[in-house]
Scaffold this active site. Structure first.
Site, short mmCIF file in Angstrom:
data_model
loop_
_atom_site.label_atom_id
_atom_site.label_comp_id
_atom_site.label_asym_id
_atom_site.label_seq_id
_atom_site.Cartn_x
_atom_site.Cartn_y
_atom_site.Cartn_z
N ARG A 24 2.05 -60.80 -38.49
CA ARG A 24 1.24 -61.11 -39.61
C ARG A 24 2.22 -60.75 -40.69
O ARG A 24 2.12 -61.38 -41.63
CB ARG A 24 -0.19 -60.49 -39.78
CG ARG A 24 -1.12 -61.24 -38.75
CD ARG A 24 -2.62 -60.54 -38.67
NE ARG A 24 -2.13 -58.82 -38.41
CZ ARG A 24 -2.93 -57.77 -39.34
NH1 ARG A 24 -3.75 -58.22 -39.98
NH2 ARG A 24 -2.60 -56.66 -38.72
N ASN A 42 -5.66 -61.47 -37.07
CA ASN A 42 -5.99 -61.62 -35.86
C ASN A 42 -6.99 -61.92 -35.48
O ASN A 42 -8.33 -61.79 -36.08
CB ASN A 42 -5.56 -60.01 -35.50
CG ASN A 42 -4.01 -59.50 -35.42
OD1 ASN A 42 -3.27 -60.04 -35.36
ND2 ASN A 42 -4.16 -58.18 -35.47
#
Length: 95
Positions: A24, A42
């Site tokens: 990320r 996520n």
């Protein structure tokens, strides 16, 4: 084909070993370099969901990077969905 400067929204679901490896953060850095807004988070099933808005050319490049071999972890596949930009996003964040 639409112009590359048209603003669009890319939603991508990335599967593989992409959680707990800095994926990320890496996605956020690439998106900011491309001048895109949005977020990466996520999901409960182990994927990372990426939503990015900006010029079509930048979103296409981000998608290429997500599918590339230089990502953290391991990407086994990316599913994408294109839609109209909503213009409601500011910056690019990790959720």
């Amino acid at each position: 084909m639409r112009e590359n400067s048209e603003n669009v929204r890319l939603t991508a679901w990335v599967r593989g070993r992409v959680q707990g490896v800095g994926f990320r953060w890496w996605t956020r850095a690439r998106a900011l370099e491309l001048g895109l807004t949005g977020w990466a988070r996520n999901t409960e099933d182990g994927r990372v969901e990426v939503v990015a808005e900006g010029p079509r050319a930048g979103c296409v490049k981000l998608l290429e990077l997500l599918r590339g071999c230089d990502t953290p972890g391991r990407v086994d596949g990316v599913v994408e969905r294109w839609s109209e930009s909503r213009g409601s996003l500011g910056g690019f964040v990790e959720r």
